[in-house]
Design a protein around this motif. Structure first.
Motif, short mmCIF file in Angstrom:
data_model
loop_
_atom_site.label_atom_id
_atom_site.label_comp_id
_atom_site.label_asym_id
_atom_site.label_seq_id
_atom_site.Cartn_x
_atom_site.Cartn_y
_atom_site.Cartn_z
N ASN A 1 1.08 -0.86 -0.23
CA ASN A 1 -0.07 -0.31 -0.28
C ASN A 1 1.00 1.08 -0.07
OD1 ASN A 1 -2.29 -1.15 -0.01
ND2 ASN A 1 -3.00 -0.73 2.54
N TYR B 1 0.37 4.33 -2.75
CA TYR B 1 -0.48 5.20 -2.50
C TYR B 1 0.52 6.01 -2.35
CZ TYR B 1 -4.58 2.23 -2.10
OH TYR B 1 -5.35 1.46 -2.79
N ARG C 1 -12.58 1.13 -0.26
CA ARG C 1 -11.33 2.01 -1.03
C ARG C 1 -11.59 3.47 -1.10
NH1 ARG C 1 -9.33 0.46 -6.03
NH2 ARG C 1 -7.22 0.44 -5.03
N SER D 1 -8.21 -3.45 -4.36
CA SER D 1 -9.56 -5.11 -4.07
C SER D 1 -10.18 -4.37 -2.97
CB SER D 1 -9.39 -6.54 -3.51
OG SER D 1 -8.51 -6.29 -2.58
N LEU E 1 -6.21 -4.15 3.76
CA LEU E 1 -6.48 -3.29 5.34
C LEU E 1 -6.91 -4.19 6.64
CD1 LEU E 1 -5.85 0.05 5.27
CD2 LEU E 1 -3.91 -1.21 5.83
P1 ADP Z 1 -7.27 -1.57 -1.64
O1 ADP Z 1 -5.61 -0.98 -1.52
O2 ADP Z 1 -6.42 -2.92 -2.11
O3 ADP Z 1 -7.54 -0.90 -1.95
P2 ADP Z 1 -7.08 -1.72 0.95
O4 ADP Z 1 -7.96 -2.58 2.24
O5 ADP Z 1 -5.11 -2.30 1.87
O6 ADP Z 1 -7.79 -1.98 -0.52
O7 ADP Z 1 -6.67 -0.11 1.26
C1 ADP Z 1 -8.21 0.33 1.63
C2 ADP Z 1 -7.66 1.41 1.22
O8 ADP Z 1 -7.64 2.22 1.84
C3 ADP Z 1 -7.41 2.22 -0.06
O9 ADP Z 1 -8.34 1.93 -1.00
C4 ADP Z 1 -6.18 3.49 0.04
O10 ADP Z 1 -7.35 4.17 -0.60
C5 ADP Z 1 -5.99 3.53 1.56
N1 ADP Z 1 -4.68 3.27 1.61
C6 ADP Z 1 -4.25 2.42 2.29
N2 ADP Z 1 -3.49 2.21 2.41
C7 ADP Z 1 -2.31 3.51 2.42
C8 ADP Z 1 -1.42 4.55 2.66
N3 ADP Z 1 -0.67 3.89 2.77
N4 ADP Z 1 -1.43 5.86 2.03
C9 ADP Z 1 -2.76 6.26 1.50
N5 ADP Z 1 -4.01 5.44 1.57
C10 ADP Z 1 -4.25 4.01 1.64
#
Ligand code: ADP
Length: 509
Positions: free
Chosen positions: A408, A412, A456, A469, A473
């Protein structure tokens, strides 16, 4: 969707509020009717009590008469003895006299050593008593004289027509003969008192009555002219009782209403949650389909090109193979994430807890990511606390969690060069792993939701910048729960995010 929820809410509110309004109207209409019915029943009860009290005094007087009602002989020892006994046992009797019914001459008079004068029966009384006795009814006539009452009766027994008279001290009679019975009846529920309507003074029978006040029930004492007995409920009137009862009912009703409305709010909230989840699920399906289709298309295109031997230079071949490798890895990782999530959803994931060294795991994961760091221009640093002790954990799932967080942080991250740092910190009772990036950051309002399944952040076109997906998290959070630990986030939009995995030091697993 929002419209659907509003419609359901309105229907639910109507379903509850219509019966409520109906019940309220009905209750208000019935209240005064109920009050009347209760009042009527209560009045009847009080009348019965008063009747019983009157009956009581009659019983006492009749029992006295019965004792002296025998063949009258003013010289008889028996008469003197009986009268003596009556005086001894009943201090209310001041005098007993006997009169000739024909000429109303006194035949004999007994006095209880107290000076009080009997009123001799008049003609009218004597005729009435005689007439009724002939009809076999021994009537008792009464005449008041100040604080005394004369009770006249005709002897049934013997040949002589004799009228007997008791001179009664009324207050003493009431105190001795009526008070015990009345106290038993009142039993702390009623105020009962006897009132002298001539002097308007009263004797409280159970010492609590306020004579002549409030809505009392009143009945004359049959044998004591000018005296009446009063009764009322202690502390409250019927109307007050009914109102108090209805107030109690109202509180209950309001309590129930609050529960029902809380229930409805809960139902609406749950529906809203389910609807949101359904929306997220459908987004997830289209998202994942897209995620799968793109690498598949690339793999198939490059593989076909290679198979047809259209690429001549080794360098190009290598480049195509790298793409195939990269996309295959992406696909594998996506499929693994979905499988992992599915296992967790069905509670089928097996955790094998053993003593692990988290620093070693981090170094291994960093090795896996090395090529990515290079291709994504990531400056990766590790600050690992050497003093941390081993923890009891499932190595595979902990590795998966750290991979997810680093993945992630890359996804991101900001465009161009990125900085990612991973730290381990030994705290008093826990071990913390922090993954910090200087990427796009997360607005505080999403802090809780990003851990929900399928969630998301789609604002700012983020979903299109980085594919995913929405499960990563959530999986990490579930893994942390299994380790009795937790995950939290600190972030600022545009500045970056820091995710912390907190493992309890003494995990009992
Ligand atoms: P995915 O990455 O598959 O969309 P996650 O459950 O890993 O799903 O993350 C959920 C949401 O949290 C992501 O869609 C993103 O918007 C946000 N997110 C997660 N990690 C980060 C990060 N390190 N920086 C910014 N936003 C993040």
């Amino acid at each position: 969707m929002q419209k659907f929820i509003i419609q359901i809410s309105i229907v639910l509110l109507l379903v509850v509020s219509l019966p409520v309004v109906f019940i309220l109207i009905n209750r208000t209409a019935n209240l005064s009717e109920n009050e009347e019915i209760v009042q009527r029943v209560f009045d009847q009860q009080l009348e019965t009590i008063l009747f019983t009290i009157n009956q009581n005094s009659e019983n006492v007087i009749v029992s006295w008469i019965n004792q002296i009602d025998f063949d009258f002989d003013d010289k008889s020892e028996m008469l003197i003895n009986i009268v003596d006994k009556l005086f001894q046992n009943n201090s209310a009797i001041y005098k007993i006299s006997f009169y000739n019914a024909d000429n109303i001459n006194e035949i004999k008079s007994f006095s209880n050593n107290i000076d009080a004068a009997i009123d001799a029966p008049d003609r009218l009384i004597s005729q009435k008593l005689e007439r009724l006795l002939k009809q076999n009814y021994q009537k008792i006539e009464k005449a008041r004289n100040g604080e005394f009452t004369n009770l006249y009766f005709m002897l049934k027994s013997g040949e002589r027509k004799v009228i007997g008279v008791f001179l009664i001290h009324t207050a003493t009679f009431i105190g001795q003969n009526l008070r015990p019975g009345i106290q038993q009846i009142s039993q702390g529920r009623f105020d009962i008192g006897v009132i002298d309507s001539l002097t308007v003074t009263g004797t409280s029978i159970n010492d609590t009555i306020s004579i002549n006040k409030g809505n009392m029930h009143q009945k004359d004492l049959v044998y004591f002219p000018g005296y009446s007995i009063q009764i009322k409920l202690q502390n409250a009137t019927i109307s007050e009782l009914v109102q108090a009862r209805s107030k109690q009912d109202n509180y209950l009703f309001i309590g129930l209403l609050i529960i029902v409305f809380l229930g409805i709010t809960f139902v609406i909230f749950s529906i809203q949650k389910e609807v949101k989840l359904a929306e997220l699920k459908s987004e997830f399906v289209s998202n994942v389909s897209h995620e799968i289709r793109t690498p598949l298309a690339l793999i198939s295109m490059y593989a076909e090109t290679l198979l047809l031997k259209r690429v001549k230079s080794e360098e190009k071949k290598n480049e195509y193979l790298k793409v195939i490798n990269y996309e295959t890895n992406r696909l594998t990782s996506l499929v693994n994430t979905i499988l992992s999530f599915s296992k967790m959803e069905h509670n089928k994931r097996i955790y094998q807890f053993s003593l692990i060294d988290i620093n070693t795991i981090i170094i291994e994961v960093a090795d896996i990511f090395d090529p990515h760091f290079k291709s994504e221009k990531v400056t990766f640093s590790m600050k690992l606390d050497d003093s941390i002790a081993g923890i009891k954990a499932d190595k595979e799932s902990v590795t998966e969690s750290i991979i997810n967080l680093i993945d992630n942080a890359i996804k991101y991250g900001k465009k161009g060069e990125k900085n990612i740092e991973i730290r381990t910190i030994a705290k008093e009772n826990s071990l913390v792993v922090e993954v910090e990036d200087d990427g796009v950051g997360i607005a505080q309002k999403h802090f809780k939701q990003i851990f929900d399944k399928f969630y998301r952040i789609t604002s700012g076109n983020l979903a299109h910048i980085a594919k995913g997906s929405g499960l990563g998290l959530n999986i990490v959070q579930q893994i942390m729960k299994k380790h009795n630990g937790s995950i939290n986030v600190q972030s600022k939009v545009g500045k970056g995010s820091c995710f912390s995995l907190i493992f309890p030091q003494n995990n009992k697993k």
